[in-house]
Write a protein that holds these residues in place. Sequence first.
Motif, short mmCIF file in Angstrom:
data_model
loop_
_atom_site.label_atom_id
_atom_site.label_comp_id
_atom_site.label_asym_id
_atom_site.label_seq_id
_atom_site.Cartn_x
_atom_site.Cartn_y
_atom_site.Cartn_z
N CYS A 148 -36.85 -35.35 2.33
CA CYS A 148 -35.85 -34.29 2.57
C CYS A 148 -36.20 -32.98 1.87
O CYS A 148 -35.31 -32.15 1.64
CB CYS A 148 -34.46 -34.76 2.16
SG CYS A 148 -34.28 -35.13 0.40
N ALA A 175 -28.41 -39.76 2.14
CA ALA A 175 -27.89 -38.45 2.52
C ALA A 175 -27.45 -37.73 1.26
O ALA A 175 -26.34 -37.93 0.76
CB ALA A 175 -26.73 -38.60 3.50
N THR A 177 -26.84 -34.59 0.81
CA THR A 177 -25.80 -33.61 1.14
C THR A 177 -25.39 -33.88 2.59
O THR A 177 -26.01 -34.69 3.28
CB THR A 177 -26.31 -32.16 1.03
OG1 THR A 177 -27.13 -31.87 2.18
CG2 THR A 177 -27.11 -31.93 -0.25
N TYR A 179 -26.11 -32.21 4.96
CA TYR A 179 -27.15 -31.67 5.84
C TYR A 179 -28.46 -32.46 5.78
O TYR A 179 -29.42 -32.10 6.47
CB TYR A 179 -27.42 -30.21 5.47
CG TYR A 179 -26.17 -29.37 5.42
CD1 TYR A 179 -25.53 -28.99 6.59
CD2 TYR A 179 -25.62 -28.98 4.20
CE1 TYR A 179 -24.37 -28.24 6.55
CE2 TYR A 179 -24.45 -28.23 4.15
CZ TYR A 179 -23.83 -27.86 5.32
OH TYR A 179 -22.67 -27.11 5.28
N THR A 180 -28.52 -33.51 5.00
CA THR A 180 -29.75 -34.26 4.83
C THR A 180 -30.13 -35.03 6.09
O THR A 180 -29.31 -35.79 6.62
CB THR A 180 -29.63 -35.26 3.67
OG1 THR A 180 -29.16 -34.59 2.49
CG2 THR A 180 -30.98 -35.90 3.37
N LEU A 181 -31.36 -34.85 6.54
CA LEU A 181 -31.87 -35.66 7.65
C LEU A 181 -32.31 -37.02 7.09
O LEU A 181 -33.07 -37.07 6.12
CB LEU A 181 -33.06 -34.98 8.31
CG LEU A 181 -32.80 -33.75 9.18
CD1 LEU A 181 -34.12 -33.25 9.76
CD2 LEU A 181 -31.82 -34.06 10.29
N THR A 182 -31.82 -38.09 7.68
CA THR A 182 -32.20 -39.43 7.24
C THR A 182 -32.87 -40.25 8.34
O THR A 182 -33.48 -41.28 8.05
CB THR A 182 -30.97 -40.20 6.72
OG1 THR A 182 -29.99 -40.28 7.76
CG2 THR A 182 -30.37 -39.52 5.50
N ASN A 202 -36.62 -26.99 4.39
CA ASN A 202 -35.37 -27.76 4.33
C ASN A 202 -34.26 -26.78 3.98
O ASN A 202 -34.49 -25.79 3.27
CB ASN A 202 -35.46 -28.92 3.32
CG ASN A 202 -35.01 -28.54 1.94
OD1 ASN A 202 -33.81 -28.46 1.68
ND2 ASN A 202 -35.94 -28.26 1.03
N GLU A 205 -30.75 -29.72 2.14
CA GLU A 205 -30.85 -31.17 2.36
C GLU A 205 -30.90 -31.96 1.06
O GLU A 205 -30.52 -33.14 1.03
CB GLU A 205 -32.07 -31.49 3.22
CG GLU A 205 -31.95 -31.01 4.65
CD GLU A 205 -33.08 -31.53 5.50
OE1 GLU A 205 -33.26 -32.76 5.56
OE2 GLU A 205 -33.79 -30.71 6.13
#
Length: 263
Positions: A148, A175, A177, A179-182, A202, A205
């Motif tokens: 991230c 995650a 935040t 906005y974090t891509l997981t 990022n 994130e």
Amino acid sequence: MTSTIRQPPAVSSLFNQSLEKGLAVLRAFDAAHRTLTLAELATLTGMSKGSAQRTVHTLQQLGYVGKHPQTRRFQLLPRVIEIGFNYLAAHPLIRVANPYLSQLANASGETASLTEPVGLDMVYVAQLVTSKFIPVHTPVGMRIPMYCTSSGRAWLSALPDAQVRAVLEASTRVARTPYTLTDVDAILARVAACRQVGYASNCEELFLGDMGIGAPILDSNGQAVAAVHLSPPTSRWTMEEAQRKLSPMVIECARAISQSIAH
């Protein structure tokens, strides 16, 4: 709690378990465990209380661990810094990169950092801090996850897709935040985009209020050895502005460092 002691990959008569235990005790201390009791150290390292006691006593005698006079809890002592400092002082990449990081920080007005891969993370090994407000303190020695962060994705972009996927699937993709891509495929798409444009990004994130623009540093064989990144805060930049104005600076900095270590 899980043990921090890692078993060696193969049985070897040269493997020193006492040294392993000593390092495990030192690594048990972190931001969440600034001080520890003997029982807590034993639990965190997976040792018996007697083994932990002998290990801590040795580290005390050597000056790496001390006991607080009031609380009687153990804590790290400044001598621990010598180990990390010696690595930084002897590292040729850091010596080469520092002038370029300084130029990048001055030109952008934002904090410029150099990170190296450690397992599934990137660790800060050099940093030029801006005089402007920064929402998050990320000191040298701090580890951040690859999945991230701009520096992690930048480093991953130099690897084949199969290796990138293996790293991402092995990562605990929390995650951090909203906005974090997981999702692995979503992160893979960001890594693929980095290959096309030369930089990764990022936006909040890892930490709210913090963004990243990063590019990989390559050795003479084209292998990624590190990454350089800027940390523009959302209070001063939009992601679109950062990508447009800062990404060319980051790419050029990474290219200059790469060319310098290739000769």
